[in-house]
Design an enzyme around this catalytic site. Structure first.
Site, PDB file in Angstrom:
ATOM      1  N   LYS A  10       0.828  -1.208   0.000  1.00  0.00           N
ATOM      2  CA  LYS A  10       0.000   0.000   0.000  1.00  0.00           C
ATOM      3  C   LYS A  10       0.873   1.274   0.000  1.00  0.00           C
ATOM      4  CE  LYS A  10      -4.019  -2.169   2.219  1.00  0.00           C
ATOM      5  NZ  LYS A  10      -5.071  -1.991   3.258  1.00  0.00           N
ATOM      6  N   TYR A  50     -12.415  -2.360  -4.135  1.00  0.00           N
ATOM      7  CA  TYR A  50     -12.926  -2.550  -2.765  1.00  0.00           C
ATOM      8  C   TYR A  50     -14.456  -2.536  -2.699  1.00  0.00           C
ATOM      9  CZ  TYR A  50      -8.267  -2.227  -0.640  1.00  0.00           C
ATOM     10  OH  TYR A  50      -6.965  -2.466  -0.249  1.00  0.00           O
ATOM     11  N   PHE A  58     -15.441   3.060   6.631  1.00  0.00           N
ATOM     12  CA  PHE A  58     -14.069   3.418   6.294  1.00  0.00           C
ATOM     13  C   PHE A  58     -13.805   3.446   4.792  1.00  0.00           C
ATOM     14  CE2 PHE A  58     -14.213  -1.169   7.156  1.00  0.00           C
ATOM     15  CZ  PHE A  58     -13.713  -1.683   5.970  1.00  0.00           C
ATOM     16  N   ARG A  86      -2.214 -14.588   4.571  1.00  0.00           N
ATOM     17  CA  ARG A  86      -2.959 -13.895   5.624  1.00  0.00           C
ATOM     18  C   ARG A  86      -2.235 -14.030   6.968  1.00  0.00           C
ATOM     19  NH1 ARG A  86      -7.060 -10.290   4.150  1.00  0.00           N
ATOM     20  NH2 ARG A  86      -7.448 -10.329   6.394  1.00  0.00           N
ATOM     21  N   THR A  92      -5.657  -7.033  10.590  1.00  0.00           N
ATOM     22  CA  THR A  92      -5.888  -5.747   9.922  1.00  0.00           C
ATOM     23  C   THR A  92      -5.326  -4.578  10.731  1.00  0.00           C
ATOM     24  OG1 THR A  92      -7.941  -6.703   9.054  1.00  0.00           O
ATOM     25  CG2 THR A  92      -7.679  -4.312   8.884  1.00  0.00           C
ATOM     26  N   ASN A 113      -2.070   0.264   6.727  1.00  0.00           N
ATOM     27  CA  ASN A 113      -1.567  -1.014   7.256  1.00  0.00           C
ATOM     28  C   ASN A 113      -0.670  -1.765   6.273  1.00  0.00           C
ATOM     29  OD1 ASN A 113      -3.593  -1.838   5.579  1.00  0.00           O
ATOM     30  ND2 ASN A 113      -4.756  -2.972   7.122  1.00  0.00           N
ATOM     31  N   HIS A 116      -2.148  -5.385   1.478  1.00  0.00           N
ATOM     32  CA  HIS A 116      -3.433  -6.074   1.272  1.00  0.00           C
ATOM     33  C   HIS A 116      -3.126  -7.502   0.889  1.00  0.00           C
ATOM     34  CE1 HIS A 116      -7.398  -7.067  -0.492  1.00  0.00           C
ATOM     35  NE2 HIS A 116      -6.670  -7.736  -1.375  1.00  0.00           N
ATOM     36  N   GLU A 127      -9.211 -10.899  -7.761  1.00  0.00           N
ATOM     37  CA  GLU A 127      -8.286  -9.785  -7.549  1.00  0.00           C
ATOM     38  C   GLU A 127      -7.068  -9.866  -8.476  1.00  0.00           C
ATOM     39  OE1 GLU A 127      -9.544  -8.955  -2.889  1.00  0.00           O
ATOM     40  OE2 GLU A 127      -7.521  -9.704  -3.317  1.00  0.00           O
TER      41      GLU A 127
HETATM   42  P1  IDP Z   1      -7.945  -6.794   5.527  1.00  0.00           P
HETATM   43  O1  IDP Z   1      -7.103  -5.839   4.703  1.00  0.00           O
HETATM   44  O2  IDP Z   1      -7.177  -7.292   6.734  1.00  0.00           O
HETATM   45  O3  IDP Z   1      -8.540  -7.904   4.706  1.00  0.00           O
HETATM   46  P2  IDP Z   1     -10.613  -5.618   5.549  1.00  0.00           P
HETATM   47  O4  IDP Z   1     -11.584  -5.789   6.665  1.00  0.00           O
HETATM   48  O5  IDP Z   1     -10.846  -6.379   4.288  1.00  0.00           O
HETATM   49  O6  IDP Z   1      -9.148  -5.950   6.145  1.00  0.00           O
HETATM   50  O7  IDP Z   1     -10.530  -4.069   5.241  1.00  0.00           O
HETATM   51  C1  IDP Z   1      -9.890  -3.607   4.069  1.00  0.00           C
HETATM   52  C2  IDP Z   1      -9.000  -2.447   4.423  1.00  0.00           C
HETATM   53  O8  IDP Z   1      -9.822  -1.373   4.877  1.00  0.00           O
HETATM   54  C3  IDP Z   1      -8.032  -2.683   5.582  1.00  0.00           C
HETATM   55  O9  IDP Z   1      -6.835  -3.322   5.183  1.00  0.00           O
HETATM   56  C4  IDP Z   1      -7.758  -1.276   6.058  1.00  0.00           C
HETATM   57  O10 IDP Z   1      -6.818  -0.613   5.222  1.00  0.00           O
HETATM   58  C5  IDP Z   1      -9.120  -0.622   5.874  1.00  0.00           C
HETATM   59  N1  IDP Z   1      -9.887  -0.668   7.113  1.00  0.00           N
HETATM   60  C6  IDP Z   1     -10.535  -1.726   7.637  1.00  0.00           C
HETATM   61  N2  IDP Z   1     -11.124  -1.423   8.806  1.00  0.00           N
HETATM   62  C7  IDP Z   1     -10.840  -0.128   9.030  1.00  0.00           C
HETATM   63  C8  IDP Z   1     -11.159   0.783  10.084  1.00  0.00           C
HETATM   64  O11 IDP Z   1     -11.827   0.446  11.061  1.00  0.00           O
HETATM   65  N3  IDP Z   1     -10.671   2.061   9.952  1.00  0.00           N
HETATM   66  C9  IDP Z   1      -9.918   2.462   8.877  1.00  0.00           C
HETATM   67  N4  IDP Z   1      -9.597   1.630   7.881  1.00  0.00           N
HETATM   68  C10 IDP Z   1     -10.041   0.361   7.949  1.00  0.00           C
HETATM   69 MG    MG Z   2      -9.894  -7.807   3.149  1.00  0.00          MG
END
Ligand code: IDP
Ligand code: MG
Length: 134
Positions: A10, A50, A58, A86, A92, A113, A116, A127
Site C-alpha cells: 500500500k 474494494y 471506512f 494472511r 488488519t 496497514n 493487502h 483480484e
Molecule cells: P484486511 O485488509 O485485513 O482484509 P478488511 O476488513 O478487508 O481488512 O478491510 C480492508 C481495508 O480497509 C483494511 O486493510 C484497512 O486498510 C481498511 N480498514 C478496515 N477497517 C478499518 C477501520 O476500522 N478504519 C480504517 N480503515 C479500515
Molecule cells: Mg480484506
C-alpha cells in the site's frame, strides 16, 4: 495445494521505501512472485477493487488512501498461499497483529496497514484478474 493469491504493497509502505523489505519477507516465506507491477490507482479503480466494502464507514478513507500514491501489486504462488499469506501479514489492525507479522513490523495504523492480501481462493482469482487480467 498450490494456490495463487494477490498482495498489494500500500502507499504508506511504498512511500517509506519498504518494497524491498516486504518482498524479501514474501520470498523468504516461500512465495514465488509470478506477476508484479507498480501502479497509481485512480480513485474510481480503487473503489471498484474494494466494492465488497460498499457501505462500510471506512470505505471513502480507504479509497482516498489507496489512490493517493503508487502501490505495488503482485500475484504470489505457494502451497496454501491464501491462508499462509494472511498469516504472514497479520491482523488488519497492526496493534492486534501477531509478533513478527508484516503488519506488526511495518504498519502505521488500521488504515495505513502497509499491505493487502486476498481473503479467499475465490477472491484471489478475482483480484489477480483485476490487476493482471488473467
Ligand atoms: P484486511 O485488509 O485485513 O482484509 P478488511 O476488513 O478487508 O481488512 O478491510 C480492508 C481495508 O480497509 C483494511 O486493510 C484497512 O486498510 C481498511 N480498514 C478496515 N477497517 C478499518 C477501520 O476500522 N478504519 C480504517 N480503515 C479500515
Ligand atoms: Mg480484506
Amino acid at each position: 495445494m498450490i494456490e495463487r493469491t494477490l498482495l498489494m504493497i500500500k502507499p504508506d509502505a511504498v512511500q517509506r521505501n519498504l518494497i524491498g523489505k516486504i518482498t524479501d519477507r514474501l520470498e523468504t516465506a516461500g512465495f514465488k512472485v509470478v506477476e508484479l507491477k507498480m501502479v497509481h490507482l485512480k480513485a474510481a479503480v480503487a473503489r471498484e477493487f474494494y466494492k465488497v466494502h460498499e457501505g462500510r464507514p471506512f470505505l471513502d478513507e480507504l479509497v482516498e488512501f489507496m489512490s493517493s500514491s503508487p502501490i505495488v501489486a503482485m500475484a504470489l504462488e505457494r502451497e496454501n498461499a491464501v491462508a499462509a499469506l494472511r498469516e504472514l501479514i497479520g491482523a488488519t489492525d497492526p496493534k492486534k497483529a501477531a509478533v513478527g507479522t508484516i503488519r506488526q513490523n511495518f504498519a502505521i495504523d488500521v488504515g495505513k496497514n502497509s499491505v493487502h492480501a486476498s481473503d479467499s481462493v475465490e477472491n484471489a482469482a478475482v483480484e489477480i484478474k483485476f490487476h493482471f487480467g488473467s
